[in-house]
Design a protein around this motif. Structure first.
Motif, PDB file in Angstrom:
ATOM      1  N   TRP A 105       3.887  -9.885  16.210  1.00 46.05           N
ATOM      2  CA  TRP A 105       5.155 -10.617  16.122  1.00 46.05           C
ATOM      3  C   TRP A 105       5.870 -10.583  17.469  1.00 46.05           C
ATOM      4  N   HIS A 106       5.956  -9.395  18.061  1.00 47.31           N
ATOM      5  CA  HIS A 106       6.625  -9.300  19.358  1.00 47.31           C
ATOM      6  C   HIS A 106       5.862 -10.069  20.432  1.00 47.31           C
ATOM      7  N   ALA A 107       4.534 -10.079  20.332  1.00 46.88           N
ATOM      8  CA  ALA A 107       3.705 -10.766  21.326  1.00 46.88           C
ATOM      9  C   ALA A 107       3.721 -12.281  21.158  1.00 46.88           C
ATOM     10  N   GLY A 108       4.271 -12.765  20.041  1.00 47.79           N
ATOM     11  CA  GLY A 108       4.340 -14.209  19.814  1.00 47.79           C
ATOM     12  C   GLY A 108       3.145 -14.788  19.103  1.00 47.79           C
ATOM     13  N   GLN A 109       2.263 -13.926  18.599  1.00 43.35           N
ATOM     14  CA  GLN A 109       1.060 -14.411  17.917  1.00 43.35           C
ATOM     15  C   GLN A 109       1.237 -14.453  16.400  1.00 43.35           C
ATOM     16  N   LEU A 110       2.416 -14.054  15.934  1.00 39.26           N
ATOM     17  CA  LEU A 110       2.710 -14.073  14.506  1.00 39.26           C
ATOM     18  C   LEU A 110       4.189 -14.384  14.369  1.00 39.26           C
ATOM     19  N   SER A 111       4.518 -15.335  13.516  1.00 41.27           N
ATOM     20  CA  SER A 111       5.930 -15.677  13.319  1.00 41.27           C
ATOM     21  C   SER A 111       6.576 -14.654  12.393  1.00 41.27           C
ATOM     22  N   TRP A 112       7.907 -14.591  12.432  1.00 43.81           N
ATOM     23  CA  TRP A 112       8.628 -13.680  11.552  1.00 43.81           C
ATOM     24  C   TRP A 112       8.390 -14.055  10.095  1.00 43.81           C
ATOM     25  N   ALA A 113       8.368 -15.344   9.808  1.00 48.27           N
ATOM     26  CA  ALA A 113       8.142 -15.800   8.438  1.00 48.27           C
ATOM     27  C   ALA A 113       6.767 -15.357   7.936  1.00 48.27           C
ATOM     28  N   GLN A 114       5.757 -15.435   8.794  1.00 41.68           N
ATOM     29  CA  GLN A 114       4.413 -15.003   8.408  1.00 41.68           C
ATOM     30  C   GLN A 114       4.374 -13.501   8.143  1.00 41.68           C
ATOM     31  N   ALA A 115       5.034 -12.732   9.014  1.00 38.52           N
ATOM     32  CA  ALA A 115       5.005 -11.279   8.875  1.00 38.52           C
ATOM     33  C   ALA A 115       5.752 -10.813   7.635  1.00 38.52           C
ATOM     34  N   VAL A 116       6.930 -11.382   7.399  1.00 38.98           N
ATOM     35  CA  VAL A 116       7.749 -10.972   6.263  1.00 38.98           C
ATOM     36  C   VAL A 116       7.216 -11.565   4.969  1.00 38.98           C
ATOM     37  N   GLY A 117       6.807 -12.844   5.034  1.00 40.22           N
ATOM     38  CA  GLY A 117       6.295 -13.510   3.842  1.00 40.22           C
ATOM     39  C   GLY A 117       5.057 -12.842   3.292  1.00 40.22           C
ATOM     40  N   MET A 170       7.354 -11.625  27.340  1.00 42.60           N
ATOM     41  CA  MET A 170       7.448 -12.667  28.372  1.00 42.60           C
ATOM     42  C   MET A 170       6.239 -13.608  28.333  1.00 42.60           C
ATOM     43  N   PHE A 171       5.207 -13.218  27.581  1.00 43.86           N
ATOM     44  CA  PHE A 171       4.000 -14.044  27.479  1.00 43.86           C
ATOM     45  C   PHE A 171       3.874 -14.714  26.113  1.00 43.86           C
ATOM     46  N   ALA A 172       4.930 -14.623  25.291  1.00 49.89           N
ATOM     47  CA  ALA A 172       4.854 -15.137  23.920  1.00 49.89           C
ATOM     48  C   ALA A 172       4.636 -16.639  23.865  1.00 49.89           C
ATOM     49  N   HIS A 173       4.993 -17.352  24.918  1.00 49.08           N
ATOM     50  CA  HIS A 173       4.866 -18.808  24.915  1.00 49.08           C
ATOM     51  C   HIS A 173       3.454 -19.281  25.238  1.00 49.08           C
ATOM     52  N   ILE A 174       2.578 -18.361  25.626  1.00 48.21           N
ATOM     53  CA  ILE A 174       1.222 -18.737  26.039  1.00 48.21           C
ATOM     54  C   ILE A 174       0.283 -18.681  24.837  1.00 48.21           C
ATOM     55  N   ARG A 175      -0.478 -19.731  24.654  1.00 54.05           N
ATOM     56  CA  ARG A 175      -1.380 -19.809  23.512  1.00 54.05           C
ATOM     57  C   ARG A 175      -2.746 -19.218  23.868  1.00 54.05           C
ATOM     58  N   PRO A 176      -3.225 -18.249  23.096  1.00 56.54           N
ATOM     59  CA  PRO A 176      -4.549 -17.669  23.377  1.00 56.54           C
ATOM     60  C   PRO A 176      -5.658 -18.707  23.206  1.00 56.54           C
ATOM     61  N   VAL A 177      -6.663 -18.638  24.049  1.00 54.72           N
ATOM     62  CA  VAL A 177      -7.808 -19.547  23.935  1.00 54.72           C
ATOM     63  C   VAL A 177      -9.095 -18.767  23.724  1.00 54.72           C
TER      64      VAL A 177
END
Length: 232
Positions: A180-192, A216-223
């Motif tokens: 979640w902190h890294a930006g690879q999981l949304s809050w809704a996904q984690a809590v839901g 600071m890297f949360a906006h980058i999409r893993p490939v």
């Protein structure tokens, strides 16, 4: 210091940057860690002796500068112009790591994610009173418990009960909290999915996720997954 014995600037730069722990020390200084204990806290596993050696080495190289504290206890450290430029290398390395490397189980240290979050909190959204949050992390070999103490915009992570009344209780899978902190999981996904659970006043439950400015890297999409699929 070991050298490659080459004039190549990549070799000469690597002699400094590729030393174990140096990139993390540079990162922590960039994030505002100004004293020895703050730098050390953000690098679990780094010894006092090795940190002292690295800081002295970086000072000699003109990457870090220090000055005695006004109270005479220890020194204040900060990056020089060369050090800030070297952080640009750290940032490029981090961007590459997000894109091409997966977060493996051995990377799921929730304390590091909590420490990182505290260095990126949206302080304008924090409560104007003391708030104590207890974190219980699961999914690790041993259950881990920490407390986040927020008071007048200042934050502190405590490994022992700080002695104040607890206002919010958070139970989280280490993997879910890190991602979640890294930006690879949304809050809704984690809590839901029940992977992060909060118990406390509704106002704090609603407010907590809004404090996290994310990595600071949360906006980058893993490939990495795409690359693996393409070569499979």
């Amino acid at each position: 210091m070991r050298t490659y014995g080459q004039y190549c600037p990549i070799a000469r730069g690597a002699e400094i940057f590729a030393e174990r722990w140096t990139p993390l020390i540079i990162r922590n200084l960039h994030l505002g860690c100004g004293n020895f204990s703050e730098i050390l806290e953000g690098a679990p596993g780094l010894s006092h002796t090795l940190l002292s050696q690295r800081l002295k080495q970086l000072e000699r190289l003109g990457v870090v500068e220090s000055a005695p504290k006004s109270d005479g206890r220890g020194h204040h450290y900060e990056l020089t112009s060369a050090g800030h430029a070297l952080f640009g290398v750290c940032q490029s390395l981090g961007e590459w790591g997000v894109r091409w490397l997966e977060i493996a189980p051995e990377h799921l240290d929730p304390f590091v994610a909590l420490w990182s979050m505290c260095n990126a909190l949206r302080r304008d959204r924090l409560p104007d009173r003391r708030v104590v949050i207890r974190f219980d992390f699961t999914g690790r070999p041993h259950r881990e418990r920490y407390w986040l103490l927020i008071e007048f915009g200042d934050t502190e992570i405590c490994k022992k009960y700080p002695g104040f009344e607890e206002d919010l209780y958070i139970t989280a899978e280490a993997e879910a909290f890190v991602k979640w902190h890294a930006g690879q999981l949304s809050w809704a996904q984690a809590v839901g999915g029940g992977r992060i659970q909060l118990d406390g006043p509704p106002s704090l439950v609603r407010a907590f996720p809004t404090w996290n400015a994310r990595s600071m890297f949360a906006h980058i999409r893993p490939v990495a997954h795409a690359a693996t699929s393409a070569t499979a």
